[in-house]
Scaffold this active site. Structure first.
Site, PDB file in Angstrom:
ATOM      1  CG  ASP A 197      -2.048   0.960   1.136  1.00 44.22           C
ATOM      2  OD1 ASP A 197      -2.392   1.366   0.006  1.00 44.22           O
ATOM      3  OD2 ASP A 197      -2.600   1.335   2.193  1.00 44.22           O
ATOM      4  CG  HIS A 222      -0.458   2.281  -9.411  1.00 45.49           C
ATOM      5  ND1 HIS A 222      -0.676   1.899  -8.106  1.00 45.49           N
ATOM      6  CD2 HIS A 222      -1.539   3.029  -9.766  1.00 45.49           C
ATOM      7  CE1 HIS A 222      -1.841   2.389  -7.696  1.00 45.49           C
ATOM      8  NE2 HIS A 222      -2.378   3.086  -8.674  1.00 45.49           N
ATOM      9  CG  LEU A 261       9.095 -17.300  -3.472  1.00 45.11           C
ATOM     10  CD1 LEU A 261       9.004 -17.186  -1.951  1.00 45.11           C
ATOM     11  CD2 LEU A 261       9.508 -15.933  -4.044  1.00 45.11           C
TER      12      LEU A 261
HETATM   13  C1  IPE Z   1      -5.471  -2.698  -0.082  1.00 49.61           C
HETATM   14  O1  IPE Z   1      -5.138  -1.355  -0.259  1.00 49.61           O
HETATM   15  C2  IPE Z   1      -5.435  -3.423  -1.383  1.00 49.61           C
HETATM   16  C3  IPE Z   1      -4.119  -3.586  -1.993  1.00 49.61           C
HETATM   17  C4  IPE Z   1      -2.990  -3.207  -1.485  1.00 49.61           C
HETATM   18  C5  IPE Z   1      -4.113  -4.275  -3.252  1.00 49.61           C
HETATM   19  P1  IPE Z   1      -6.236  -0.228  -0.448  1.00 49.61           P
HETATM   20  O2  IPE Z   1      -5.518   1.049  -0.566  1.00 49.61           O
HETATM   21  O3  IPE Z   1      -7.172  -0.595  -1.537  1.00 49.61           O
HETATM   22  O4  IPE Z   1      -7.033  -0.315   0.931  1.00 49.61           O
HETATM   23  P2  IPE Z   1      -7.882   0.783   1.694  1.00 49.61           P
HETATM   24  O5  IPE Z   1      -8.893   1.337   0.715  1.00 49.61           O
HETATM   25  O6  IPE Z   1      -6.939   1.844   2.155  1.00 49.61           O
HETATM   26  O7  IPE Z   1      -8.506   0.050   2.844  1.00 49.61           O
HETATM   27  C1  IPE Z   2      -1.606   0.305  -3.429  1.00 49.47           C
HETATM   28  O1  IPE Z   2      -1.414   1.679  -3.435  1.00 49.47           O
HETATM   29  C2  IPE Z   2      -1.902  -0.238  -4.816  1.00 49.47           C
HETATM   30  C3  IPE Z   2      -3.284  -0.720  -4.989  1.00 49.47           C
HETATM   31  C4  IPE Z   2      -4.211  -0.739  -4.077  1.00 49.47           C
HETATM   32  C5  IPE Z   2      -3.623  -1.241  -6.304  1.00 49.47           C
HETATM   33  P1  IPE Z   2      -2.620   2.693  -3.396  1.00 49.47           P
HETATM   34  O2  IPE Z   2      -3.021   3.013  -4.789  1.00 49.47           O
HETATM   35  O3  IPE Z   2      -3.714   2.202  -2.512  1.00 49.47           O
HETATM   36  O4  IPE Z   2      -1.926   3.951  -2.732  1.00 49.47           O
HETATM   37  P2  IPE Z   2      -2.519   4.934  -1.637  1.00 49.47           P
HETATM   38  O5  IPE Z   2      -3.028   4.106  -0.513  1.00 49.47           O
HETATM   39  O6  IPE Z   2      -3.610   5.714  -2.302  1.00 49.47           O
HETATM   40  O7  IPE Z   2      -1.357   5.794  -1.251  1.00 49.47           O
HETATM   41 MG    MG Z   3      -4.113   2.390  -0.534  1.00 48.88          MG
END
Ligand code: IPE
Ligand code: IPE
Ligand code: MG
Length: 255
Positions: free
Chosen positions: A33, A50, A144
């Site tokens: 995240d 990303h 792995l």
């Molecule tokens: C969780 O992250 C999903 C992934 C890392 C793929 P999100 O950014 O979607 O989660 P929330 O919305 O903060 O709970």
């Molecule tokens: C995690 O990073 C990637 C996915 C959930 C696909 P985020 O896109 O949730 O990044 P933040 O949480 O907005 O910083």
């Molecule tokens: Mg996120």
């Protein structure tokens, strides 16, 4: 109460005292995240976050291999992430396709077996074909196992298991009394995968966001303050050090 101590002093202690020969967790699962915030801090579009996140995936897999971890699950896209704006979903899909095309051969060379969980068919036939090809190519590898969670949601997974079980009971193939925890788990998408010992979430958020809810019942949870695109081998080692400092009791009395 070690559980209530702040993380940083504990981390310092852990780093100073970790035994080099400590047995690694068998299965590490990671909620990757913070890509959006990483990009925002640099005034870049979210897709740049990303993209940088995909580089962190490479570093993470390398670290898992180096630490002799046998199972690594990466939460790449949740069933709720479909709620994001279409542009971002398109960017993530394109990146996933690119990642699969450019990385699978290398993963295979490294002895990595790929397995996918989640409703990944929602990404469309092209990605489904790439994923199936990756699983087929790497099925014999054993260094792995990389489990990629794509369009994954634990509640949907558990609900799907309950539906299959209800259907099996209705068809007379199963009796409710004969079902136990191991039998239930066979209906989950993680059938055959050991439960995670350690769940790491980056970005400082302290929640599971619908990730492996059944499987993580006794996982150690480590929340790191690093944004996913900045994650590297040192963060992986930090998380393992914290894991080694924990006493896992599984409800029993410490021996
Ligand atoms: C969780 O992250 C999903 C992934 C890392 C793929 P999100 O950014 O979607 O989660 P929330 O919305 O903060 O709970
Ligand atoms: C995690 O990073 C990637 C996915 C959930 C696909 P985020 O896109 O949730 O990044 P933040 O949480 O907005 O910083
Ligand atoms: Mg996120």
């Amino acid at each position: 109460m070690s559980e209530t101590e702040p993380v940083l002093p504990r981390l310092a202690v852990a780093l100073a005292t970790e035994e080099p020969g400590a047995r690694p967790p068998e299965h590490v699962a990671i909620i990757m995240d913070g890509n959006g915030r990483w990009a925002g801090q640099r005034r870049l579009p979210r897709v740049a976050g990303h993209r940088a996140g995909a580089q962190a995936v490479r570093r993470c897999i390398k670290a898992a291999i180096e630490h002799r971890v046998r199972w690594l699950t990466l939460y790449a896209f949740s069933s709720e992430n479909w709620r994001r704006p279409p542009d971002e979903v398109t960017d993530l899909t394109a990146l996933l396709r690119h990642y699969l095309r450019s990385e699978i051969a290398e993963l295979h060379r490294e002895g990595v077996r790929v397995r996918v969980i989640g409703e990944h068919s929602r990404f469309g036939p092209e990605i489904r074909a790439e994923l199936e090809a990756a699983e087929r190519l790497t099925v014999g590898n054993s260094r792995l196992t990389l489990v990629i969670a794509l369009s994954y949601g634990a509640r949907a997974e558990i609900l799907n298991a309950a539906r299959q079980i209800a259907a099996a009971v209705q068809a007379g193939r199963l009796t409710p009394d004969s079902l136990d925890e191991a039998g239930f788990a066979r209906f989950l998408s993680t059938d055959g995968i050991p439960d995670p010992d350690l769940v790491i979430r980056t970005s400082g958020e302290c929640r599971l966001s619908n990730f492996l809810l059944w499987q993580s019942a006794y996982a150690e949870l480590v929340f790191l303050d690093v944004l996913w695109p900045d994650f590297d081998g040192a963060h992986f080692a930090d998380a393992l050090s914290l894991f080694h400092r924990r006493e896992r009791r599984f409800g029993a009395r410490p021996g």
